[in-house]
Scaffold this motif. Structure first.
Motif, PDB file in Angstrom:
ATOM      1  N   SER A  51       0.808  -1.226   0.000  1.00  0.00           N
ATOM      2  CA  SER A  51       0.000   0.000   0.000  1.00  0.00           C
ATOM      3  C   SER A  51       0.839   1.272   0.000  1.00  0.00           C
ATOM      4  O   SER A  51       0.295   2.374  -0.111  1.00  0.00           O
ATOM      5  CB  SER A  51      -0.932   0.006   1.216  1.00  0.00           C
ATOM      6  OG  SER A  51      -0.180  -0.003   2.418  1.00  0.00           O
ATOM      7  N   LEU A  52       2.155   1.145   0.124  1.00  0.00           N
ATOM      8  CA  LEU A  52       3.031   2.317   0.154  1.00  0.00           C
ATOM      9  C   LEU A  52       3.392   2.712  -1.271  1.00  0.00           C
ATOM     10  O   LEU A  52       3.749   1.863  -2.086  1.00  0.00           O
ATOM     11  CB  LEU A  52       4.295   2.007   0.966  1.00  0.00           C
ATOM     12  CG  LEU A  52       4.036   1.552   2.413  1.00  0.00           C
ATOM     13  CD1 LEU A  52       5.335   1.140   3.091  1.00  0.00           C
ATOM     14  CD2 LEU A  52       3.330   2.644   3.213  1.00  0.00           C
ATOM     15  N   THR A  53       3.307   4.019  -1.570  1.00  0.00           N
ATOM     16  CA  THR A  53       3.421   4.474  -2.954  1.00  0.00           C
ATOM     17  C   THR A  53       4.595   5.423  -3.164  1.00  0.00           C
ATOM     18  O   THR A  53       5.217   5.900  -2.211  1.00  0.00           O
ATOM     19  CB  THR A  53       2.130   5.198  -3.378  1.00  0.00           C
ATOM     20  OG1 THR A  53       2.067   6.470  -2.713  1.00  0.00           O
ATOM     21  CG2 THR A  53       0.893   4.379  -3.012  1.00  0.00           C
ATOM     22  N   GLU A  54       4.841   5.732  -4.424  1.00  0.00           N
ATOM     23  CA  GLU A  54       5.914   6.658  -4.798  1.00  0.00           C
ATOM     24  C   GLU A  54       5.644   8.079  -4.315  1.00  0.00           C
ATOM     25  O   GLU A  54       6.563   8.878  -4.163  1.00  0.00           O
ATOM     26  CB  GLU A  54       6.093   6.671  -6.322  1.00  0.00           C
ATOM     27  CG  GLU A  54       6.795   5.457  -6.883  1.00  0.00           C
ATOM     28  CD  GLU A  54       8.273   5.404  -6.519  1.00  0.00           C
ATOM     29  OE1 GLU A  54       8.816   6.434  -6.068  1.00  0.00           O
ATOM     30  OE2 GLU A  54       8.876   4.333  -6.663  1.00  0.00           O
ATOM     31  N   SER A  55       4.398   8.408  -4.071  1.00  0.00           N
ATOM     32  CA  SER A  55       4.067   9.766  -3.633  1.00  0.00           C
ATOM     33  C   SER A  55       4.149   9.934  -2.116  1.00  0.00           C
ATOM     34  O   SER A  55       4.022  11.052  -1.611  1.00  0.00           O
ATOM     35  CB  SER A  55       2.660  10.142  -4.104  1.00  0.00           C
ATOM     36  OG  SER A  55       1.687   9.298  -3.504  1.00  0.00           O
ATOM     37  N   ASP A  56       4.371   8.852  -1.390  1.00  0.00           N
ATOM     38  CA  ASP A  56       4.419   8.923   0.069  1.00  0.00           C
ATOM     39  C   ASP A  56       5.743   9.512   0.560  1.00  0.00           C
ATOM     40  O   ASP A  56       6.768   9.468  -0.133  1.00  0.00           O
ATOM     41  CB  ASP A  56       4.230   7.534   0.683  1.00  0.00           C
ATOM     42  CG  ASP A  56       2.825   6.996   0.472  1.00  0.00           C
ATOM     43  OD1 ASP A  56       1.898   7.814   0.316  1.00  0.00           O
ATOM     44  OD2 ASP A  56       2.657   5.760   0.449  1.00  0.00           O
ATOM     45  N   VAL A  57       5.705  10.054   1.773  1.00  0.00           N
ATOM     46  CA  VAL A  57       6.895  10.613   2.421  1.00  0.00           C
ATOM     47  C   VAL A  57       7.181   9.796   3.675  1.00  0.00           C
ATOM     48  O   VAL A  57       6.270   9.513   4.463  1.00  0.00           O
ATOM     49  CB  VAL A  57       6.677  12.091   2.800  1.00  0.00           C
ATOM     50  CG1 VAL A  57       7.897  12.636   3.547  1.00  0.00           C
ATOM     51  CG2 VAL A  57       6.392  12.926   1.565  1.00  0.00           C
ATOM     52  N   PHE A  58       8.453   9.438   3.864  1.00  0.00           N
ATOM     53  CA  PHE A  58       8.865   8.643   5.018  1.00  0.00           C
ATOM     54  C   PHE A  58       9.924   9.434   5.792  1.00  0.00           C
ATOM     55  O   PHE A  58      11.009   9.692   5.276  1.00  0.00           O
ATOM     56  CB  PHE A  58       9.432   7.294   4.565  1.00  0.00           C
ATOM     57  CG  PHE A  58       8.483   6.503   3.707  1.00  0.00           C
ATOM     58  CD1 PHE A  58       7.550   5.657   4.279  1.00  0.00           C
ATOM     59  CD2 PHE A  58       8.516   6.627   2.322  1.00  0.00           C
ATOM     60  CE1 PHE A  58       6.664   4.932   3.489  1.00  0.00           C
ATOM     61  CE2 PHE A  58       7.640   5.911   1.522  1.00  0.00           C
ATOM     62  CZ  PHE A  58       6.706   5.060   2.107  1.00  0.00           C
ATOM     63  N   HIS A  59       9.586   9.812   7.004  1.00  0.00           N
ATOM     64  CA  HIS A  59      10.469  10.650   7.820  1.00  0.00           C
ATOM     65  C   HIS A  59      10.943   9.845   9.029  1.00  0.00           C
ATOM     66  O   HIS A  59      10.138   9.428   9.862  1.00  0.00           O
ATOM     67  CB  HIS A  59       9.715  11.902   8.275  1.00  0.00           C
ATOM     68  CG  HIS A  59      10.558  12.860   9.054  1.00  0.00           C
ATOM     69  ND1 HIS A  59      10.035  13.967   9.693  1.00  0.00           N
ATOM     70  CD2 HIS A  59      11.894  12.902   9.310  1.00  0.00           C
ATOM     71  CE1 HIS A  59      11.005  14.626  10.301  1.00  0.00           C
ATOM     72  NE2 HIS A  59      12.140  13.999  10.093  1.00  0.00           N
ATOM     73  N   PHE A  60      12.256   9.636   9.110  1.00  0.00           N
ATOM     74  CA  PHE A  60      12.840   8.809  10.161  1.00  0.00           C
ATOM     75  C   PHE A  60      13.664   9.668  11.120  1.00  0.00           C
ATOM     76  O   PHE A  60      14.433  10.526  10.694  1.00  0.00           O
ATOM     77  CB  PHE A  60      13.747   7.734   9.553  1.00  0.00           C
ATOM     78  CG  PHE A  60      13.030   6.808   8.615  1.00  0.00           C
ATOM     79  CD1 PHE A  60      12.455   5.638   9.078  1.00  0.00           C
ATOM     80  CD2 PHE A  60      12.920   7.120   7.260  1.00  0.00           C
ATOM     81  CE1 PHE A  60      11.784   4.789   8.206  1.00  0.00           C
ATOM     82  CE2 PHE A  60      12.252   6.282   6.390  1.00  0.00           C
ATOM     83  CZ  PHE A  60      11.678   5.110   6.864  1.00  0.00           C
ATOM     84  N   HIS A  61      13.525   9.386  12.400  1.00  0.00           N
ATOM     85  CA  HIS A  61      14.329  10.060  13.420  1.00  0.00           C
ATOM     86  C   HIS A  61      15.352   9.054  13.932  1.00  0.00           C
ATOM     87  O   HIS A  61      14.999   8.060  14.544  1.00  0.00           O
ATOM     88  CB  HIS A  61      13.432  10.589  14.537  1.00  0.00           C
ATOM     89  CG  HIS A  61      12.572  11.724  14.077  1.00  0.00           C
ATOM     90  ND1 HIS A  61      12.855  13.039  14.369  1.00  0.00           N
ATOM     91  CD2 HIS A  61      11.473  11.742  13.291  1.00  0.00           C
ATOM     92  CE1 HIS A  61      11.948  13.816  13.802  1.00  0.00           C
ATOM     93  NE2 HIS A  61      11.098  13.054  13.145  1.00  0.00           N
ATOM     94  N   ARG A  62      16.576   9.317  13.656  1.00  0.00           N
ATOM     95  CA  ARG A  62      17.768   8.478  13.812  1.00  0.00           C
ATOM     96  C   ARG A  62      18.087   7.880  12.438  1.00  0.00           C
ATOM     97  O   ARG A  62      17.230   7.280  11.788  1.00  0.00           O
ATOM     98  CB  ARG A  62      17.611   7.342  14.830  1.00  0.00           C
ATOM     99  CG  ARG A  62      17.098   7.784  16.186  1.00  0.00           C
ATOM    100  CD  ARG A  62      18.128   8.590  16.951  1.00  0.00           C
ATOM    101  NE  ARG A  62      17.665   8.903  18.292  1.00  0.00           N
ATOM    102  CZ  ARG A  62      17.419  10.123  18.740  1.00  0.00           C
ATOM    103  NH1 ARG A  62      17.573  11.156  17.945  1.00  0.00           N
ATOM    104  NH2 ARG A  62      17.030  10.331  19.977  1.00  0.00           N
ATOM    105  N   ASN A  63      19.332   8.040  12.016  1.00  0.00           N
ATOM    106  CA  ASN A  63      19.695   7.639  10.652  1.00  0.00           C
ATOM    107  C   ASN A  63      19.561   6.141  10.420  1.00  0.00           C
ATOM    108  O   ASN A  63      19.159   5.709   9.339  1.00  0.00           O
ATOM    109  CB  ASN A  63      21.120   8.106  10.339  1.00  0.00           C
ATOM    110  CG  ASN A  63      22.169   7.336  11.112  1.00  0.00           C
ATOM    111  OD1 ASN A  63      22.601   6.262  10.703  1.00  0.00           O
ATOM    112  ND2 ASN A  63      22.597   7.875  12.256  1.00  0.00           N
ATOM    113  N   TYR A  64      19.866   5.329  11.432  1.00  0.00           N
ATOM    114  CA  TYR A  64      19.875   3.882  11.222  1.00  0.00           C
ATOM    115  C   TYR A  64      18.472   3.294  11.105  1.00  0.00           C
ATOM    116  O   TYR A  64      18.304   2.183  10.609  1.00  0.00           O
ATOM    117  CB  TYR A  64      20.650   3.174  12.342  1.00  0.00           C
ATOM    118  CG  TYR A  64      20.361   3.679  13.732  1.00  0.00           C
ATOM    119  CD1 TYR A  64      19.286   3.210  14.466  1.00  0.00           C
ATOM    120  CD2 TYR A  64      21.182   4.642  14.315  1.00  0.00           C
ATOM    121  CE1 TYR A  64      19.023   3.680  15.734  1.00  0.00           C
ATOM    122  CE2 TYR A  64      20.930   5.123  15.586  1.00  0.00           C
ATOM    123  CZ  TYR A  64      19.847   4.638  16.292  1.00  0.00           C
ATOM    124  OH  TYR A  64      19.587   5.125  17.555  1.00  0.00           O
TER     125      TYR A  64
END
Length: 366
Positions: free
Chosen positions: A79-92
């Motif tokens: 269900s995850l698409t090319e238009s989605d944004v993924f924001h991670f806190h901590r690089n790993y």
């Protein structure tokens, strides 16, 4: 487009310190928009739930959260698409995403601190160095693969410029951690009777170095000054700190307050004249901003972006990591209060949650 924010904290908890306040700020900011979003988090309270918050683990253990992220991406990959944004806190924490769905969508990571500094605190000496060298390879790869790297402190960005960022500097942006300045509106400077009352606030963990805060109080009292220290917070070092306080010659001058709700912080600071930060390292400490918003002089070790907030001798002092340095500055801070010399040298509107979080939201659509 859906914005997914991954953070090993709980936006619905009110007693988890600066990291949680930053996450709460993101949550409030996204709620002010019409964007579709989901905060993928770890549950740290039992009272509240939200349709916009998905809990994938319980407690603060980063490894449990990290493994749960793999499960989450496998479960949701269709269900995850090319238009989605993924924001991670901590690089790993970006690796579950890259290993399961690759470069699909827009990927952002936020650095809250220098990973190597945390490793030194965990392992010490040569072990930290070995682990750091291994992690550096993955860290550099992560930075090269993502679309944007956010630093909450330019100091951390400059430290990592040669070691990690290298040719990816154009991907970076500095956005300080926000705090809810509206909660501190109408504060006034400290009364003279509070000039000898010091407060430290944070998780009772090694990184906060409350041992140094206690030693600073002892240094001042040993010189014949009558100061009082309140330690606000809870954590894994509570028993150790309680023993240290119990063994102190000046234990009657130290209060272990315990855990406080975030809504209590303004009132707690108001009962003290000086806010002290004794941390070994920080990125953008929330308590510094809250102390300044409370019109209290800040006495802090030289960590993170404190030089952005503190004007020496006007609204605080930046010190070496010693009891002598902090103690000397505390005496000067007391004089600021007694002589009416404290001045608000920061335009808090520039650093309000609304201003800073608007900059963050812009990163989701660059």
């Amino acid at each position: 487009m859906t914005i997914y924010v991954f953070y090993n904290n709980d936006p619905l908890a009110s007693d988890q310190g600066g990291g949680a306040e930053h996450l709460r700020g993101i949550y409030r900011a996204l709620n002010r928009t019409d964007k579709s979003f989901k905060l993928v988090s770890s549950k740290m309270q039992d009272k509240y739930d939200s349709k916009d918050v998905e809990y994938i683990s319980n407690g603060a253990n980063i490894m449990l959260f990290f493994m749960a992220m793999f499960v989450w991406f496998f479960k949701n990959k269709s269900s995850l698409t090319e238009s989605d944004v993924f924001h991670f806190h901590r690089n790993y924490t970006v690796w579950p995403k890259f290993l399961v769905i690759g470069k699909r969508g827009k990927t952002i990571i936020t650095y809250h601190n220098h990973t190597g500094k945390i490793l030194e605190d965990w392992f010490g000496g040569w072990v930290a160095s070995v682990v750091r060298n291994i992690m550096l390879r993955f860290e550099r790869s992560a930075v090269s693969l993502v679309d944007r790297v956010i630093f909450v402190s330019d100091g951390v960005r400059q430290q990592l410029k040669r070691e990690v960022i290298r040719s990816n500097y154009n991907k970076t942006v500095v956005i300080p951690a926000a705090f809810d300045s509206s909660a501190f509106e109408g504060c006034s400077t400290a009364e003279a009777e509070l000039a000898n009352r010091i407060v430290v606030i944070g998780r009772l963990a090694s990184i906060k170095n409350f041992n140094l805060a206690i030693e600073t109080l002892e240094f001042l009292c040993a010189e014949g000054h009558q100061y009082y220290l309140t330690i606000v917070g809870d954590g894994e070092l509570r028993d150790e700190l309680e023993k240290k306080v119990g063994a102190s010659k000046f234990k009657e001058n130290i209060i272990m307050y315990g855990l406080a709700e975030h809504s209590e912080i303004r009132e707690i600071i108001a009962k003290h004249g000086i806010v002290m930060v004794s941390s070994k390292f920080e990125a953008s400490p929330t308590i510094v901003k809250e102390g300044i918003a409370s019109m209290r002089p800040i006495v802090t070790t030289d960590v993170g972006d404190v030089d952005l907030w503190i004007k020496e001798g006007v609204n605080g002092y930046i010190c070496n990591h010693t009891a002598e340095s902090l103690g000397s500055a505390i005496k000067q801070a007391s004089n600021l209060i007694l002589e009416g010399g404290y001045k608000q040298s920061v335009d808090l509107n520039e650093f309000s949650e609304l201003t800073i979080m608007n900059k963050l939201i812009e990163q989701y659509t660059f």
